[in-house]
Design an enzyme around this catalytic site. Sequence first.
Site, PDB file in Angstrom:
ATOM      1  N   HIS A   1       7.176   3.120  -8.332  1.00 35.04           N
ATOM      2  CA  HIS A   1       7.214   3.969  -9.532  1.00 35.04           C
ATOM      3  C   HIS A   1       8.632   4.002 -10.108  1.00 35.04           C
ATOM      4  O   HIS A   1       8.828   3.939 -11.319  1.00 35.04           O
ATOM      5  CB  HIS A   1       6.831   5.414  -9.186  1.00 35.04           C
ATOM      6  CG  HIS A   1       5.434   5.606  -8.698  1.00 35.04           C
ATOM      7  ND1 HIS A   1       5.142   5.970  -7.404  1.00 35.04           N
ATOM      8  CD2 HIS A   1       4.229   5.514  -9.334  1.00 35.04           C
ATOM      9  CE1 HIS A   1       3.833   6.102  -7.263  1.00 35.04           C
ATOM     10  NE2 HIS A   1       3.252   5.821  -8.419  1.00 35.04           N
TER      11      HIS A   1
ATOM     12  N   ASP B   1      -1.294  -2.943 -10.203  1.00 39.86           N
ATOM     13  CA  ASP B   1      -2.658  -2.642 -10.656  1.00 39.86           C
ATOM     14  C   ASP B   1      -3.007  -3.612 -11.784  1.00 39.86           C
ATOM     15  O   ASP B   1      -3.072  -3.239 -12.953  1.00 39.86           O
ATOM     16  CB  ASP B   1      -2.731  -1.184 -11.114  1.00 39.86           C
ATOM     17  CG  ASP B   1      -2.430  -0.239  -9.969  1.00 39.86           C
ATOM     18  OD1 ASP B   1      -3.304  -0.041  -9.118  1.00 39.86           O
ATOM     19  OD2 ASP B   1      -1.300   0.279  -9.900  1.00 39.86           O
TER      20      ASP B   1
ATOM     21  N   MET C   1       3.899  -1.306  -2.101  1.00 44.85           N
ATOM     22  CA  MET C   1       4.051   0.157  -2.060  1.00 44.85           C
ATOM     23  C   MET C   1       2.894   0.805  -2.801  1.00 44.85           C
ATOM     24  O   MET C   1       2.453   0.320  -3.840  1.00 44.85           O
ATOM     25  CB  MET C   1       5.369   0.561  -2.701  1.00 44.85           C
ATOM     26  CG  MET C   1       6.534   0.227  -1.832  1.00 44.85           C
ATOM     27  SD  MET C   1       8.034   0.993  -2.452  1.00 44.85           S
ATOM     28  CE  MET C   1       9.201   0.333  -1.278  1.00 44.85           C
TER      29      MET C   1
HETATM   30  P1  AMP Z   1      -0.085   5.543  -9.886  1.00 44.03           P
HETATM   31  O1  AMP Z   1       0.781   6.759  -9.641  1.00 44.03           O
HETATM   32  O2  AMP Z   1      -0.608   4.912  -8.660  1.00 44.03           O
HETATM   33  O3  AMP Z   1      -1.125   5.797 -10.951  1.00 44.03           O
HETATM   34  O4  AMP Z   1       0.903   4.471 -10.502  1.00 44.03           O
HETATM   35  C1  AMP Z   1       1.664   4.722 -11.656  1.00 44.03           C
HETATM   36  C2  AMP Z   1       2.248   3.413 -12.151  1.00 44.03           C
HETATM   37  O5  AMP Z   1       3.083   2.842 -11.143  1.00 44.03           O
HETATM   38  C3  AMP Z   1       1.153   2.380 -12.465  1.00 44.03           C
HETATM   39  O6  AMP Z   1       1.526   1.674 -13.644  1.00 44.03           O
HETATM   40  C4  AMP Z   1       1.201   1.488 -11.248  1.00 44.03           C
HETATM   41  O7  AMP Z   1       0.764   0.172 -11.502  1.00 44.03           O
HETATM   42  C5  AMP Z   1       2.677   1.507 -10.907  1.00 44.03           C
HETATM   43  N1  AMP Z   1       2.878   1.143  -9.499  1.00 44.03           N
HETATM   44  C6  AMP Z   1       2.239   1.667  -8.410  1.00 44.03           C
HETATM   45  N2  AMP Z   1       2.640   1.035  -7.283  1.00 44.03           N
HETATM   46  C7  AMP Z   1       3.539   0.089  -7.664  1.00 44.03           C
HETATM   47  C8  AMP Z   1       4.310  -0.904  -6.958  1.00 44.03           C
HETATM   48  N3  AMP Z   1       4.225  -1.041  -5.639  1.00 44.03           N
HETATM   49  N4  AMP Z   1       5.120  -1.699  -7.677  1.00 44.03           N
HETATM   50  C9  AMP Z   1       5.205  -1.575  -9.031  1.00 44.03           C
HETATM   51  N5  AMP Z   1       4.513  -0.660  -9.747  1.00 44.03           N
HETATM   52  C10 AMP Z   1       3.685   0.157  -9.080  1.00 44.03           C
END
Ligand code: AMP
Length: 282
Positions: free
Chosen positions: A37, A150, A184
């Site tokens: 994030h 994602d 992650m």
């Molecule tokens: P989430 O909180 O899981 O909805 O993720 C929020 C944003 O962070 C989304 O755009 C995800 O694709 C991105 N994200 C989550 N994990 C990762 C990661 N390991 N590397 C890069 N971006 C990530």
Amino acid sequence: MKRINTPAEWNPLWLSHLQKNERIGFVPTMGALHQGHLDLVQKSVQNTDITLVSIFVNPTQFNNPEDFKKYPNTLGDDLEKLESAGVDYVFVPEVNTIYPEKAELKLDFGDVERVLEGEFRPGHFNGVGVVVSKLFHFIRPHVAFFGQKDLQQVAIIKRLVRDLSFPIELEIVPTRREEDGLAMSSRNLRLNPEERIQALILIQSLEKAKRELFDGKSWLQVQKEIERDFQQVPLAKLDYFELVHPDTFESQTEFNQEKKSSICVAAYLGGIRLIDNLPIIP
Ligand code: AMP
């Protein structure tokens, strides 16, 4: 860093930044923040004048109520991380701020949502599409940042922006991994030590498949071999392991070095469902 909870608090701030000709970057998240994030956040801080991060665990994108109930909440830590990263605003709405009434609208993204995550998590992308549309309307950023982790969500958001003409630029940020290669994810916090070790099958299978494709094995042969590898890992249960075009998510049965392609994987480790992907021909 200023915390805001409602669009009404943001509106005059948005206007004042606009009047100063400042570019607003937006990073939507569900909290339980990790370095993945923070990579998105850092990119926004570097490339825009004002960065706003939202933290909202969106109930409508969870097809599994247990997964929603157990989604990690680390708000205090999250706020500290965002403050140190140089974020200007954090938007932390309540559920009834985003959904004063149940959203009845159903979005259909076509073939891209009929496979992989769309197939295994019915309703998931509708939930994502509706909440991201609402957040885009509330925040009205110039640019929004999403993670390649994602990958199918990226394809969905690109369509949303294109088909509904959101005047918003998208920036896609590469997947951040732990030192041993595990992508992650906030859900990693829920893995027990044994599941955490066995979760390495995701990245190991992606890398093995990539090597074998370049060694000339056919995709179907590689896919079968990986399915067998998963059966050897007692805590893992494979949902899918597919070679797809990263924009259309069309399945590829033959590897073609001329064609953009990514391998996508989803599997349970114990009760926790994880996803990952690897670009093969970017
Ligand atoms: P989430 O909180 O899981 O909805 O993720 C929020 C944003 O962070 C989304 O755009 C995800 O694709 C991105 N994200 C989550 N994990 C990762 C990661 N390991 N590397 C890069 N971006 C990530």
